[in-house]
Design a protein around this motif. Structure first.
Motif, PDB file in Angstrom:
ATOM      1  N   ASP A   1      73.291 -26.815  73.352  1.00 21.33           N
ATOM      2  CA  ASP A   1      73.670 -27.677  74.463  1.00 21.33           C
ATOM      3  C   ASP A   1      74.893 -28.510  74.097  1.00 21.33           C
ATOM      4  O   ASP A   1      75.874 -28.586  74.861  1.00 21.33           O
ATOM      5  CB  ASP A   1      72.489 -28.582  74.827  1.00 21.33           C
TER       6      ASP A   1
ATOM      7  N   ASP B   1      78.155 -26.296  73.872  1.00 18.66           N
ATOM      8  CA  ASP B   1      78.744 -25.886  75.146  1.00 18.66           C
ATOM      9  C   ASP B   1      79.352 -27.067  75.897  1.00 18.66           C
ATOM     10  O   ASP B   1      80.433 -26.946  76.484  1.00 18.66           O
ATOM     11  CB  ASP B   1      77.685 -25.201  76.012  1.00 18.66           C
ATOM     12  N   ARG B   2      78.655 -28.178  75.887  1.00 18.34           N
ATOM     13  CA  ARG B   2      79.174 -29.350  76.598  1.00 18.34           C
ATOM     14  C   ARG B   2      80.476 -29.848  75.951  1.00 18.34           C
ATOM     15  O   ARG B   2      81.410 -30.259  76.655  1.00 18.34           O
ATOM     16  CB  ARG B   2      78.127 -30.456  76.634  1.00 18.34           C
TER      17      ARG B   2
ATOM     18  N   ALA C   1      70.821 -21.592  80.697  1.00 16.15           N
ATOM     19  CA  ALA C   1      71.078 -23.008  80.422  1.00 16.15           C
ATOM     20  C   ALA C   1      72.530 -23.241  80.043  1.00 16.15           C
ATOM     21  O   ALA C   1      73.133 -24.257  80.418  1.00 16.15           O
ATOM     22  CB  ALA C   1      70.150 -23.499  79.317  1.00 16.15           C
ATOM     23  N   CYS C   2      73.105 -22.307  79.299  1.00 14.91           N
ATOM     24  CA  CYS C   2      74.516 -22.408  78.925  1.00 14.91           C
ATOM     25  C   CYS C   2      75.397 -22.459  80.167  1.00 14.91           C
ATOM     26  O   CYS C   2      76.275 -23.328  80.293  1.00 14.91           O
ATOM     27  CB  CYS C   2      74.905 -21.221  78.040  1.00 14.91           C
TER      28      CYS C   2
ATOM     29  N   ILE D   1      74.618 -23.298  83.224  1.00 13.41           N
ATOM     30  CA  ILE D   1      74.366 -24.487  84.034  1.00 13.41           C
ATOM     31  C   ILE D   1      75.042 -25.712  83.434  1.00 13.41           C
ATOM     32  O   ILE D   1      75.704 -26.489  84.135  1.00 13.41           O
ATOM     33  CB  ILE D   1      72.853 -24.705  84.181  1.00 13.41           C
ATOM     34  N   ARG D   2      74.919 -25.915  82.127  1.00 12.64           N
ATOM     35  CA  ARG D   2      75.510 -27.118  81.536  1.00 12.64           C
ATOM     36  C   ARG D   2      77.044 -27.049  81.546  1.00 12.64           C
ATOM     37  O   ARG D   2      77.705 -28.077  81.666  1.00 12.64           O
ATOM     38  CB  ARG D   2      74.971 -27.390  80.159  1.00 12.64           C
TER      39      ARG D   2
ATOM     40  N   GLN E   1      77.963 -28.132  84.931  1.00 13.33           N
ATOM     41  CA  GLN E   1      77.773 -29.584  85.060  1.00 13.33           C
ATOM     42  C   GLN E   1      78.937 -30.343  84.441  1.00 13.33           C
ATOM     43  O   GLN E   1      79.457 -31.303  85.031  1.00 13.33           O
ATOM     44  CB  GLN E   1      76.456 -29.983  84.388  1.00 13.33           C
ATOM     45  N   GLU E   2      79.350 -29.926  83.245  1.00 12.36           N
ATOM     46  CA  GLU E   2      80.455 -30.625  82.585  1.00 12.36           C
ATOM     47  C   GLU E   2      81.768 -30.411  83.315  1.00 12.36           C
ATOM     48  O   GLU E   2      82.619 -31.313  83.365  1.00 12.36           O
ATOM     49  CB  GLU E   2      80.570 -30.152  81.134  1.00 12.36           C
TER      50      GLU E   2
END
Length: 299
Positions: free
Chosen positions: A250, A253-254, A288-289, A291-292, A295-296
């Protein structure tokens, strides 16, 4: 809004005699629907043959398209090249190219396949048939969609095919952070390689990423990042040798997306590696990758 490129033909039955299963690409879409983020799906077109041959040996392209890949090459790839494998091998580069086009509009987009970074000029390798990263990067620059592209490969395996196919190009920077003792045994030379010892955990991995990525972005100044977002650095991965946690992935990636966003650089991701007996757990890591990152990008 998460923009995802997907095609039903990304999913294919396992080929005889191979452990590689293509169901991950369907399970990732199941995971995304289960989580239900705001999402738009986009359907790719097959990559035109001329753009594949601009990177790969035309004789090898002919072998794939006519289903006449010699057995030694099929063994190197890891599975036979069937009609369905051939079709998805055209769609996957098309998906990476489409994700890049969407990223230029929205800041981020994901190809729900791709990342075939072991494919070489005259042969596939390591479950990769055609190198979608190299093909898409070459086409984007040739058509004037970008002047400089960074291929950021954070899969646990070195992007040897990408490095080999793009060696010597000043307009494409290849950066690979990988497990040094993992496949492939013989590494190619990326623009910048960082080989990690076995067992590297979150803090050490992230420190290296934090030290490495900003200078590359500032000095090379890419117009676009193609991000090989493999989840196989995870400690539970069957083919990985690193020890990242879900929290580590997490943070990885962010950080990539934040560094790109503050410099106004669009990012298109490819799935890359992720292996394990719990197929749905791997699919959720990939989902999840995506999606985040979205988001960022929207932050």
């Amino acid at each position: 809004m998460l923009h995802v490129v997907h095609h039903p033909a990304y999913v294919s039955p396992a080929t005889p005699g191979s452990r590689f299963r293509f169901d991950k690409y369907g399970l990732v879409m199941e995971a995304l629907r289960e989580i239900a983020p705001p999402m738009t799906l986009h359907t790719p077109d097959p990559m035109p043959r001329a753009w594949i041959e601009a990177v790969h040996d035309p004789d090898y392209v002919e072998e794939v398209l006519t289903l006449t890949v010699p057995p030694p090459k099929e063994r190197r790839i890891g599975f036979p090249v069937t009609e369905r494998v051939m079709r998805r091998s055209l769609l996957s580069p098309g998906g990476t190219w489409a994700a890049a086009q969407l990223a230029r509009i929205h800041g981020f987009a994901a190809n729900a396949a791709g990342g075939s970074h072991h494919a070489l000029a005259d042969s596939g390798a390591g479950y990769c048939v055609f190198n979608d990263l190299a093909i898409a990067a070459n086409r984007l620059i040739a058509e004037g969609e970008a002047d400089r592209i960074l291929i950021l490969d954070l899969d646990v395996h070195q992007g040897d095919g990408t490095a080999s196919l793009l060696a010597g190009r000043s307009d494409i920077f290849t950066l690979s952070i990988h497990a040094e003792k993992n496949f492939p045994v013989r590494k190619a030379r990326s623009t910048l390689d960082i080989g990690l010892p076995d067992g590297v955990e979150d803090a050490a991995y992230l420190a290296i990423l934090y030290d490495t990525l900003p200078p590359v972005l500032d000095d090379f100044a890419p117009d676009l990042i193609l991000y090989q977002a493999g989840v196989d650095p995870h400690g539970d991965d069957r083919l990985g040798r690193l020890a990242l946690t879900d929290a580590g992935l997490d943070a990885r990636d962010r950080y990539v997306m934040r560094q790109a966003r503050v410099r106004a650089i669009p990012v298109a991701s490819t799935m890359g590696g992720g292996y394990g007996e719990d197929r749905m757990a791997v699919a959720h890591r990939h989902a999840a990758c995506m999606i985040r990152m979205a988001q960022e990008a929207a932050a």
